[in-house]
Motif scaffolding. Structure first.
Motif, PDB file in Angstrom:
ATOM      1  N   MET A 129      21.233  78.156  73.527  1.00 33.61           N
ATOM      2  CA  MET A 129      21.596  79.308  74.358  1.00 33.61           C
ATOM      3  C   MET A 129      21.093  80.622  73.766  1.00 33.61           C
ATOM      4  SD  MET A 129      25.527  78.077  75.093  1.00 33.61           S
ATOM      5  CE  MET A 129      25.913  79.490  76.090  1.00 33.61           C
ATOM      6  N   ARG A 130      20.269  80.566  72.743  1.00 34.75           N
ATOM      7  CA  ARG A 130      19.818  81.791  72.092  1.00 34.75           C
ATOM      8  C   ARG A 130      18.875  82.591  72.985  1.00 34.75           C
ATOM      9  NH1 ARG A 130      18.586  79.105  66.148  1.00 34.75           N
ATOM     10  NH2 ARG A 130      20.776  78.869  65.524  1.00 34.75           N
ATOM     11  N   ARG A 131      18.108  81.900  73.807  1.00 40.09           N
ATOM     12  CA  ARG A 131      17.165  82.601  74.669  1.00 40.09           C
ATOM     13  C   ARG A 131      17.889  83.018  75.941  1.00 40.09           C
ATOM     14  NH1 ARG A 131      11.416  80.123  76.844  1.00 40.09           N
ATOM     15  NH2 ARG A 131      10.607  82.052  77.754  1.00 40.09           N
ATOM     16  N   ARG A 132      18.313  84.243  75.970  1.00 36.66           N
ATOM     17  CA  ARG A 132      19.118  84.714  77.094  1.00 36.66           C
ATOM     18  C   ARG A 132      18.289  85.452  78.135  1.00 36.66           C
ATOM     19  NH1 ARG A 132      24.625  84.835  75.838  1.00 36.66           N
ATOM     20  NH2 ARG A 132      25.019  83.142  74.355  1.00 36.66           N
ATOM     21  N   VAL A 133      17.062  85.863  77.811  1.00 32.57           N
ATOM     22  CA  VAL A 133      16.180  86.520  78.783  1.00 32.57           C
ATOM     23  C   VAL A 133      15.043  85.550  79.083  1.00 32.57           C
ATOM     24  CG1 VAL A 133      14.699  88.491  79.280  1.00 32.57           C
ATOM     25  CG2 VAL A 133      16.768  88.797  77.873  1.00 32.57           C
ATOM     26  N   ILE A 134      14.962  85.149  80.350  1.00 34.60           N
ATOM     27  CA  ILE A 134      14.010  84.105  80.744  1.00 34.60           C
ATOM     28  C   ILE A 134      13.164  84.618  81.906  1.00 34.60           C
ATOM     29  CG2 ILE A 134      13.762  81.731  81.553  1.00 34.60           C
ATOM     30  CD1 ILE A 134      16.557  81.197  80.390  1.00 34.60           C
ATOM     31  N   ALA A 135      11.846  84.505  81.768  1.00 33.40           N
ATOM     32  CA  ALA A 135      10.915  84.886  82.834  1.00 33.40           C
ATOM     33  C   ALA A 135      10.211  83.636  83.336  1.00 33.40           C
ATOM     34  CB  ALA A 135       9.889  85.893  82.308  1.00 33.40           C
ATOM     35  N   LEU A 144      19.987  76.607  83.277  1.00 34.35           N
ATOM     36  CA  LEU A 144      20.851  77.452  82.455  1.00 34.35           C
ATOM     37  C   LEU A 144      22.019  76.591  81.979  1.00 34.35           C
ATOM     38  CD1 LEU A 144      20.877  80.639  84.739  1.00 34.35           C
ATOM     39  CD2 LEU A 144      19.274  80.055  82.894  1.00 34.35           C
ATOM     40  N   LYS A 145      22.211  76.526  80.655  1.00 33.97           N
ATOM     41  CA  LYS A 145      23.204  75.611  80.099  1.00 33.97           C
ATOM     42  C   LYS A 145      24.317  76.382  79.404  1.00 33.97           C
ATOM     43  CE  LYS A 145      20.079  71.731  79.399  1.00 33.97           C
ATOM     44  NZ  LYS A 145      19.621  70.688  78.463  1.00 33.97           N
ATOM     45  N   TYR A 193      22.907  85.830  85.348  1.00 31.52           N
ATOM     46  CA  TYR A 193      23.730  84.656  85.640  1.00 31.52           C
ATOM     47  C   TYR A 193      24.713  84.465  84.490  1.00 31.52           C
ATOM     48  CZ  TYR A 193      20.444  83.488  89.373  1.00 31.52           C
ATOM     49  OH  TYR A 193      19.672  83.512  90.518  1.00 31.52           O
ATOM     50  N   THR A 194      25.993  84.381  84.843  1.00 38.28           N
ATOM     51  CA  THR A 194      27.046  84.274  83.827  1.00 38.28           C
ATOM     52  C   THR A 194      27.835  82.988  84.042  1.00 38.28           C
ATOM     53  OG1 THR A 194      27.238  86.685  83.714  1.00 38.28           O
ATOM     54  CG2 THR A 194      29.069  85.382  82.838  1.00 38.28           C
ATOM     55  N   CYS A 195      28.114  82.290  82.939  1.00 34.39           N
ATOM     56  CA  CYS A 195      29.004  81.127  82.996  1.00 34.39           C
ATOM     57  C   CYS A 195      30.339  81.506  82.360  1.00 34.39           C
ATOM     58  CB  CYS A 195      28.378  79.932  82.275  1.00 34.39           C
ATOM     59  SG  CYS A 195      28.114  80.147  80.506  1.00 34.39           S
ATOM     60  N   ARG A 196      31.423  81.185  83.057  1.00 36.23           N
ATOM     61  CA  ARG A 196      32.785  81.408  82.545  1.00 36.23           C
ATOM     62  C   ARG A 196      33.419  80.050  82.282  1.00 36.23           C
ATOM     63  NH1 ARG A 196      36.225  83.039  86.080  1.00 36.23           N
ATOM     64  NH2 ARG A 196      37.734  83.725  84.514  1.00 36.23           N
ATOM     65  N   VAL A 197      33.790  79.837  81.022  1.00 34.44           N
ATOM     66  CA  VAL A 197      34.390  78.566  80.606  1.00 34.44           C
ATOM     67  C   VAL A 197      35.819  78.868  80.166  1.00 34.44           C
ATOM     68  CG1 VAL A 197      34.203  76.588  79.073  1.00 34.44           C
ATOM     69  CG2 VAL A 197      32.128  77.736  79.874  1.00 34.44           C
ATOM     70  N   PHE A 198      36.791  78.173  80.721  1.00 34.56           N
ATOM     71  CA  PHE A 198      38.194  78.514  80.448  1.00 34.56           C
ATOM     72  C   PHE A 198      39.068  77.265  80.514  1.00 34.56           C
ATOM     73  CE2 PHE A 198      37.224  78.901  84.903  1.00 34.56           C
ATOM     74  CZ  PHE A 198      38.277  78.275  85.532  1.00 34.56           C
ATOM     75  N   ASN A 199      40.190  77.333  79.819  1.00 34.86           N
ATOM     76  CA  ASN A 199      41.280  76.360  79.944  1.00 34.86           C
ATOM     77  C   ASN A 199      42.594  77.110  79.740  1.00 34.86           C
ATOM     78  OD1 ASN A 199      41.455  76.792  77.202  1.00 34.86           O
ATOM     79  ND2 ASN A 199      40.858  74.708  76.605  1.00 34.86           N
ATOM     80  N   LYS A 200      43.686  76.398  79.505  1.00 37.84           N
ATOM     81  CA  LYS A 200      44.994  77.029  79.394  1.00 37.84           C
ATOM     82  C   LYS A 200      45.121  77.912  78.164  1.00 37.84           C
ATOM     83  CE  LYS A 200      47.384  73.255  81.769  1.00 37.84           C
ATOM     84  NZ  LYS A 200      48.447  72.221  81.688  1.00 37.84           N
ATOM     85  N   VAL A 201      44.245  77.681  77.191  1.00 38.01           N
ATOM     86  CA  VAL A 201      44.367  78.394  75.936  1.00 38.01           C
ATOM     87  C   VAL A 201      43.529  79.668  75.912  1.00 38.01           C
ATOM     88  CG1 VAL A 201      44.166  78.181  73.426  1.00 38.01           C
ATOM     89  CG2 VAL A 201      44.775  76.193  74.807  1.00 38.01           C
ATOM     90  N   ASN A 205      32.435  83.170  77.711  1.00 42.65           N
ATOM     91  CA  ASN A 205      31.387  83.304  78.724  1.00 42.65           C
ATOM     92  C   ASN A 205      30.053  83.597  78.042  1.00 42.65           C
ATOM     93  OD1 ASN A 205      30.938  86.353  78.625  1.00 42.65           O
ATOM     94  ND2 ASN A 205      33.145  86.250  79.052  1.00 42.65           N
ATOM     95  N   ALA A 206      28.977  83.396  78.802  1.00 42.18           N
ATOM     96  CA  ALA A 206      27.626  83.687  78.335  1.00 42.18           C
ATOM     97  C   ALA A 206      26.801  84.132  79.532  1.00 42.18           C
ATOM     98  CB  ALA A 206      27.000  82.460  77.680  1.00 42.18           C
TER      99      ALA A 206
END
Length: 465
Positions: A129-135, A144-145, A193-201, A205-206
């Motif tokens: 996930m280090r490459r956050r700017v993609i052309a 996108l992972k 593009y943003t991913c939101r990862v969540f649980n009860k705790v 995001n990235a």
């Protein structure tokens, strides 16, 4: 014979999410078999970017949940085929292999039962996930992972420019929970593009910045080093591959140069760079995420006439580009049986050339020796006058230096003896000891030829006094 499994196989394999696994295909055979891999009935090819088919097996990188399933390695040669089957289980750290089959309402009970403590989400593949700017150019695709774990197992949502993506925009990517796959990019797909990862705790995001580049229309360009010069054993299998970058999906065609003077063997040829080429059957053209297109040419059961120059030709409406490579086919280690007779014949000349003349000389010398001996030795009368043998030699030897008289019958012999007796008493005593010379009743010769080329000969002589 047909391929056979050469080693023990563990058919049930498991791997943690985001890791790498290799499934082996331990088969052997004569001739060596060709192998292909399938997942859930679909053939795996080079278009599957995280899958790599090796000589020893199948390598899967950055394993995702949807990689779980049934894998088959099919090995085939001219005598049959055999399969090696695997069941792959993908383990998520958050659920300890229980995956999302555990109902939402039972998470708490499950956690209590296992004794695990709750944990906030975390990304399990930060290096990816280090490459956050993609052309990417128009028409290409991108992945996108945001692979993550946690306890309870976290959920993920995707946003574009801080707005949730609709189910239509996500489409089939709902099955790939941790990956957003954007295909056939258009200029309006540019954005954050943003991913939101969540649980009860907790929640993490990235964000990725995607830029879709409007490309200028131009002819295709062959990228990389392929195709490259290749050498293959006689009867073996090899391949050429070709990677083409193009604004639109190109036509990729493989051609083989027609050697001078053999044009009449082909129905039609085309001219490329001043040389004649014949068009070969071409397989599927695969689109890659980086906007390029890939195609392979397989050459099976290579023969001498397969050797020569091959070119990959990529074309679109703006023009074409090509690149050449040479195939070398090693000589057949088992040549046809035609040359064998000369080699087998070459092992016989010394007994044929030496033995036969030597035998002839030996026989000729023996005959001469026999003639000389028969002239020197006196002969005795036959045992029976009524059966003179056809080969008899009758010798009336008046003196030791006289020659034998050949071809004389018994009556002539008796008359000769009576004539000698009539010469008088004085002559009789001198002739008494030589009055009855030896008469040969049987002479025959045996000749033996040996394997070594030697010739042996001996005589049998039977006579009576």
């Amino acid at each position: 014979g047909p391929p056979r499994i050469a080693d023990k196989v563990i058919h049930r394999q498991s791997v943690r999410l985001g890791r790498t696994i290799k499934l082996l295909c331990p088969v052997e055979g004569d001739p060596p078999p060709l192998t292909m891999w399938m997942k859930d009935g679909r053939t795996i090819h080079s278009g599957w970017t995280r899958f790599r088919i090796l000589q020893q097996g199948l390598k899967i990188k950055e394993v995702e949940s949807e990689d779980a399933g049934t894998y088959i390695c099919k090995a085939t040669n001219g005598f049959g085929s055999t399969n090696v089957n695997y069941t792959l289980i993908v383990i998520d750290d958050a659920s300890s292999g229980k995956d999302s089959q555990v109902p939402e309402g039972s998470h708490g009970e499950y956690e209590d039962h296992s004794g695990k403590q709750w944990a906030r989400p975390r990304f399990t593949q930060p290096a990816k996930m280090r490459r956050r700017v993609i052309a990417r150019p128009v028409g290409s695709s991108i992945r996108l992972k945001c692979v993550a774990s946690g306890n309870p197992r976290p959920d993920i949502t995707w946003l574009k420019d801080n707005k949730p993506l609709t189910p239509q925009e996500i489409g089939e990517n709902k099955k790939k929970k941790w990956t957003l796959n954007l295909k056939n990019l258009k200029p309006e797909d540019s954005g954050k593009y943003t991913c939101r990862v969540f649980n009860k705790v907790g929640e993490i995001n990235a964000t990725y910045k995607v830029e879709v580049i409007q490309r200028t229309r131009s002819k295709p360009i062959l990228t990389g080093t392929h195709p490259v010069n290749t050498t293959v054993d006689y009867g073996g299998t090899t391949s050429f591959q070709c990677k083409v970058r193009s604004d639109v999906k190109p036509v990729i065609q493989w051609l083989k140069r027609v050697e001078y003077g053999t044009e009449s063997k082909y129905n039609s040829t085309i001219d490329v760079g001043g040389q004649k080429f014949v068009v070969l059957p071409t397989g599927e053209v695969w689109s890659r995420p980086d906007g390029s297109y890939l195609n392979k040419l397989m050459i099976t059961r290579a023969k001498e006439e397969d050797a020569g120059m091959y070119i990959c030709l990529g074309a679109n409406t703006m023009g074409y580009s090509f690149r050449s490579a040479f195939l070398t086919v090693l000589p057949d280690p088992k040549p046809p049986s035609a040359p064998v007779p000369p080699s087998s014949a070459s092992s016989l000349p010394w007994p044929v050339i030496i033995g036969i003349p030597a035998g002839a000389v030996f026989i000729f010398g023996t005959i001469l020796l026999w003639l000389c001996q028969s002239k020197k030795k006196p002969c005795s009368p036959p045992a029976a006058a009524h059966r003179p043998p056809p080969r008899e030699r009758v010798c009336a030897a008046p003196g030791p230096d006289k020659d034998c008289i050949s071809s004389i019958n018994y009556e002539e012999y008796v008359a000769q003896q009576q004539h000698l007796l009539s010469q008088g008493p004085a002559l009789a005593p001198a002739m008494a000891s030589k009055m009855y010379p030896k008469i040969y009743t049987d002479i025959h010769t045996h000749t033996h030829s040996h394997v070594e080329g030697k010739v042996h000969q001996h005589q049998h002589i039977q006579y009576q006094c």
